[in-house]
Enzyme design. Structure first.
Site, short mmCIF file in Angstrom:
data_model
loop_
_atom_site.label_atom_id
_atom_site.label_comp_id
_atom_site.label_asym_id
_atom_site.label_seq_id
_atom_site.Cartn_x
_atom_site.Cartn_y
_atom_site.Cartn_z
N CYS A 34 -3.02 9.51 -6.58
CA CYS A 34 -3.66 9.38 -6.02
C CYS A 34 -5.20 9.89 -5.85
O CYS A 34 -4.72 11.45 -5.94
CB CYS A 34 -3.21 9.21 -3.80
SG CYS A 34 -4.82 8.59 -3.49
N LYS B 226 0.82 -1.42 -0.01
CA LYS B 226 0.02 -0.06 0.03
C LYS B 226 0.89 1.15 -0.28
O LYS B 226 1.47 1.16 1.01
CB LYS B 226 -1.07 -0.09 1.17
CG LYS B 226 -1.65 0.99 0.91
CD LYS B 226 -2.39 1.31 0.71
CE LYS B 226 -3.22 2.53 0.43
NZ LYS B 226 -4.34 3.57 -0.49
O1 RRO Z 1 -6.06 5.09 -0.82
C1 RRO Z 1 -6.76 5.62 -1.98
O2 RRO Z 1 -7.77 6.62 -1.95
C2 RRO Z 1 -6.56 5.03 -3.55
C3 RRO Z 1 -4.56 5.80 -4.28
BR1 RRO Z 1 -3.31 6.35 -2.43
C4 RRO Z 1 -4.49 5.75 -5.42
O3 RRO Z 1 -3.42 5.40 -5.37
N1 RRO Z 1 -5.81 5.33 -5.45
C5 RRO Z 1 -7.07 5.02 -5.08
O4 RRO Z 1 -7.64 4.50 -6.05
N2 RRO Z 1 -7.27 5.17 -4.13
#
Ligand code: RRO
Length: 308
Positions: free
Chosen positions: A129, A45
């Site tokens: 993100c 993650k």
């Molecule tokens: O954690 C998120 O909301 C998230 C991330 Br960091 C990302 O790079 N892509 C996404 O769809 N959700």
């Protein structure tokens, strides 16, 4: 026997399928599951400097053609993932440590921390993100990407790649590829979710944060993902490998990503829905397509998309 081996920079992998960051990679238990599965490697993650709880729930919803999420970067902090990676041997095939700073300074702090740690494997810098309230996706700011990478490569010498948002205009591919080609990147990972979609059931949004706006994944986004993989394959210098992500639910989807130029293929929504056993199925389905077509290895068809 068909061979699924692939390489990325100096690293080589027995197969070509793995998780996409954000799915089944939050903690030790989930990462151990991936290592025990047929996934060829794993990505963590995206880590920030400090642990984060993320956005209010419900923040992920599986829908008939994919998923919508606004997780908000819940993660256990860079030190947790660095500690975990100390237990993993980085040999010929490396894991991927994903990181993202909430500011330019934080990104540098993260990368300097990695550089001074014992982890010497692949690093994925997430520039895309879509779910941080009030923060735009850096991947859409070509000048910002150029400035950040200029600063990063002044000191960072581990194998580094970037995770990009999807682009939708050929001039935008030209512009971002021109910037990326100036740097010694090991890879580009394309695509992150399509940002700020809205899914409605009856009269109500499907997730709570941002009044329902969230990143779209799954089958909805495969044509966009394939277009991004192939557009970068046509534009990036050959030393920058492409990781294809988006809309993979079958061996046929993996095949299409490779045909468009991907060296590794990542699975997000379908892994979330099916669990790590999916890698076994994807490999078997890919092998049977290759056998049917007489392809013995991925090089036989990688990037060899036919045009009319
Ligand atoms: O954690 C998120 O909301 C998230 C991330 Br960091 C990302 O790079 N892509 C996404 O769809 N959700």
């Amino acid at each position: 026997m068909t061979r699924l081996q692939t390489t990325l920079g100096q690293f080589s992998f027995d197969s070509c399928v793995m998780n996409a960051s954000g799915v089944h990679c939050y903690d030790r238990t989930e990462l151990d599951d991936l290592r025990a599965s047929k996934a060829t490697t794993f990505v963590t993650k995206s880590a920030t400097l400090n642990p984060r709880e993320g956005n209010p729930t419900p923040r992920y919803k599986a829908v008939p053609l994919g998923s919508i999420n606004s997780m908000g970067l819940p993660n256990l902090g860079i030190d947790y993932y660095l500690d975990y990676l100390e237990t993993v041997e980085v040999g010929e095939s490396s894991p991927f440590l994903s990181v993202t700073g909430l500011s330019r300074e934080e990104t540098h702090t993260l990368l300097r921390k990695i550089q001074s740690s014992s982890y010497n494997g692949l690093v994925e810098l997430n520039l895309s993100c879509p779910n941080l309230i009030g923060k735009p996706q850096l991947g859409y700011d070509t000048e910002g990407v150029n400035d950040l990478l200029t600063e990063v490569f002044a000191y960072f010498d581990q194998p580094l790649g970037v995770k990009l948002p999807p682009y939708f205009d050929l001039t935008h591919f030209d512009q971002i590829a021109e910037v990326l080609n100036q740097f010694p990147l090991t890879f580009v990972n394309t695509v992150n979710s399509i940002g700020n979609a809205l899914y409605i059931e009856d009269e109500t949004v499907a997730i709570k944060p941002k009044n329902g706006f969230g990143g779209l994944g799954g089958s909805y986004i495969k044509p966009t993902a394939l277009a991004n993989v192939h557009a970068f394959y046509q534009r990036l210098k050959p030393s920058i490998a492409i990781i294809g992500t988006g809309g993979v639910t079958s061996g046929r989807d993996v095949f299409e990503h490779i045909l468009c130029g991907a060296r590794l293929v990542q699975v997000g929504t379908a892994l979330q829905e099916e669990g790590p056993a999916i890698f076994d199925r994807l490999e078997a389905e890919l092998r049977s397509i290759m056998a049917e077509k007489g392809y013995e290895c991925l090089d036989d068809f990688r990037g060899k998309l036919h045009y009319l």
